[in-house]
Design a protein around this motif. Structure first.
Motif, mmCIF file in Angstrom:
data_model
loop_
_atom_site.group_PDB
_atom_site.id
_atom_site.type_symbol
_atom_site.label_atom_id
_atom_site.label_comp_id
_atom_site.label_asym_id
_atom_site.label_seq_id
_atom_site.Cartn_x
_atom_site.Cartn_y
_atom_site.Cartn_z
ATOM 1 N N MET A 399 0.871 -1.116 0.242
ATOM 2 C CA MET A 399 -0.213 -0.195 0.344
ATOM 3 C C MET A 399 0.739 1.447 -0.198
ATOM 4 N N ASP A 400 0.202 2.592 0.100
ATOM 5 C CA ASP A 400 0.746 4.036 -0.068
ATOM 6 C C ASP A 400 1.982 4.149 1.043
ATOM 7 N N HIS A 401 3.012 4.648 0.733
ATOM 8 C CA HIS A 401 4.308 5.264 1.433
ATOM 9 C C HIS A 401 4.715 4.129 2.454
ATOM 10 N N VAL A 402 5.044 3.556 1.200
ATOM 11 C CA VAL A 402 5.673 1.688 2.700
ATOM 12 C C VAL A 402 7.000 2.296 1.859
ATOM 13 N N THR A 403 8.224 1.525 2.774
ATOM 14 C CA THR A 403 9.380 1.593 3.026
ATOM 15 C C THR A 403 9.969 0.253 2.812
ATOM 16 N N ILE A 404 10.750 0.094 2.251
ATOM 17 C CA ILE A 404 11.168 -1.535 1.723
ATOM 18 C C ILE A 404 12.848 -1.752 2.000
ATOM 19 N N SER A 405 12.937 -1.672 2.965
ATOM 20 C CA SER A 405 15.370 -1.500 2.721
ATOM 21 C C SER A 405 15.768 -2.450 1.848
ATOM 22 N N ASP A 406 16.273 -2.659 2.537
ATOM 23 C CA ASP A 406 17.616 -3.032 0.481
ATOM 24 C C ASP A 406 17.529 -4.849 0.804
ATOM 25 N N ALA A 419 3.648 0.985 6.754
ATOM 26 C CA ALA A 419 4.966 0.815 6.934
ATOM 27 C C ALA A 419 6.620 0.894 6.833
ATOM 28 N N HIS A 420 7.497 -0.365 7.425
ATOM 29 C CA HIS A 420 8.838 0.117 7.422
ATOM 30 C C HIS A 420 9.350 -0.970 7.837
ATOM 31 N N ILE A 421 9.741 -0.962 6.245
ATOM 32 C CA ILE A 421 10.459 -3.361 6.055
ATOM 33 C C ILE A 421 11.762 -2.493 6.527
#
Length: 458
Positions: A399-406, A419-421
């Motif tokens: 969904m919107d404004h999600v950050t999925i890191s390396d 959410a922040h992964i």
């Protein structure tokens, strides 16, 4: 058409609260559009010019902004807010807008995806002069076997629906929870319809055509709260009952003089037909049934019919499983649901590094940033998401404004907004709630990662 549409968009999504605790079900993203946009597009496609939209007070402004400013819908929408704190069923909501309804009505849920030409349903309704006509579909069954992300839940209970010989008139309706070892039928039902077939593979799609008098009846009988669970089964049951004689509650004063009379009426008083129409129909040679010599409609004023859509697309997005699967299929379905709108698979403002791969059936929303060596397959990425390097996303909804890191690996999961992964996380068949923060190198399978006080209702 002669029906006034009413869209039910105040549902709290009780089967998917991991996603709807902070976002109304009507605004859950389906592809790159909110869920409620699709039934509105259906109404536009069928030529409707206005509709009533029933929403919760707390989300009314947000729903209006999204539909009018962002989605730019053409149909005139009359938004009606109902209180959040009190539990209102669909019948309560319909009762609340009674004064706005001047004709027969079309009631539909905000979570219905269908390409049904509505005239097919209306033809059945007109042909039999039905009190209520229900849209049913066996197509939902294919989604019942699709595994839902998160904690495994029980299968949704089935409905048992009995039809007459022709397969149009609904003679029996009961949920699986209410079924007993034996089923009892009125003698009057079997006498008029000796051939009865009960089906358990049909889904009530929460789309109904109703006579205006049904709304008037609801206004008087406030004990009925739900359309699907209470009103429709009640009308089905009353089709072959006999009208009760009108009773009067008479209030006297001390001298035994009458000071007021309150006439108690039953449903047949609301369903009474014009006498001239009854005479004209009696002169007609048309019959709505066969096998006996009874008059048209068997002399009854209350009639409930069903139209089974066993073709095309017809899905209710009311569970986590159907939501996840429908999002995966929406690139293929979009031209059926909105043939006059071109789906923008990758928004012009999205940026994808050269060495990354995005499948042709994926959707990337506005402002998405995709890093190096990323693989996105069979997935939906919402607006303003940031995807780090060497990330794999498969069969998932972000969904919107999600950050999925390396170096994260996301499979078969739904990631809530904001959410922040963190780095090197692995999520398989999980649900991540809105604004959740997943620690680095976390590994989760079949889990619902949400606030404890907002756990999903099973």
């Amino acid at each position: 058409m002669e029906f006034h549409p009413v869209i039910m968009a105040a549902g709290k999504g009780s089967r998917m609260t991991d996603l709807t605790s902070q976002c109304p079900k009507a605004l859950l993203p389906m592809g790159n559009m909110p869920l409620i946009w699709y039934p509105i597009k259906m109404l536009e496609r069928e030529g409707f010019e206005e509709a009533i939209v029933i929403v919760l007070d707390s989300f009314s402004a947000e729903v209006q902004k999204v539909l009018l400013e962002i989605c730019n819908v053409k149909i005139r929408l009359d938004f009606v807010s109902i209180p959040d704190n009190d539990y209102w069923g669909t019948a309560d909501s319909l009762r609340y807008v009674k004064d706005k309804i001047k004709s027969d009505i079309l009631v539909l849920s905000c979570d219905l995806l269908t390409d049904l030409p509505l005239h097919r349903l209306a033809d059945v309704h007109r042909t039999y002069n039905a009190s209520v006509t229900v849209l049913l579909s066996p197509l939902q069954e294919q989604f019942s076997e699709v595994p839902a992300p998160g904690v495994k839940s029980k299968r949704t209970e089935r409905d048992f629906i009995g039809f007459d010989k022709n397969g149009d008139r609904i003679l029996f309706m009961s949920s699986e929870a209410d079924m007993e070892n034996s089923v009892k039928f009125r003698t009057s039902v079997l006498r008029k319809h000796p051939c009865l077939t009960i089906k358990s593979n049909l889904t009530d799609c929460h789309l109904y055509l109703m006579k205006k008098w049904v709304v008037n009846f609801l206004a008087e009988y406030k004990s009925i709260s739900s359309l699907k669970g209470e009103l429709i089964p009640y009308i089905v049951k009353k089709q072959f009952a006999k009208p009760k004689c009108q009773e009067k509650d008479i209030t006297h004063n001390a001298n035994m003089s009458v000071i007021s009379e309150d006439v108690k009426t039953d449903i047949f008083s609301f369903a009474a037909e014009d006498k001239l129409l009854v005479i004209l129909r009696g002169m007609s040679s048309w019959m709505d049934h066969s096998g006996d010599m009874s008059d048209c409609y068997h002399g009854g004023n209350i009639r409930c019919y069903g139209f089974v859509q066993d073709f095309g697309l017809c899905v209710r997005v009311n569970t986590l499983g159907t939501y996840a699967e429908a999002n995966k299929q929406i690139p293929r379905w979009f031209s059926l649901l909105a043939p006059d709108v071109e789906m923008n698979m990758i928004h012009t403002s999205a940026t994808v590094k050269e060495k990354s791969q995005v499948g042709s059936d994926c959707i990337l929303g506005e402002g998405v940033s995709v890093g190096e060596k990323v693989s996105v397959k069979h997935s939906i990425i919402g607006k303003h998401c940031t995807i780090g390097d060497k990330v794999k996303i498969t069969n998932s909804v972000v969904m919107d404004h999600v950050t999925i890191s390396d170096m994260c690996n996301i499979m078969g999961s739904v990631i809530g907004a904001s959410a922040h992964i963190s780095e090197k996380c692995e999520l398989k068949d999980c649900i991540v709630g809105q604004s959740q923060n997943i620690i680095a190198m976390g590994k989760f399978t079949n889990e619902a990662i949400v606030d404890i006080d907002k756990m999903m209702e099973i």
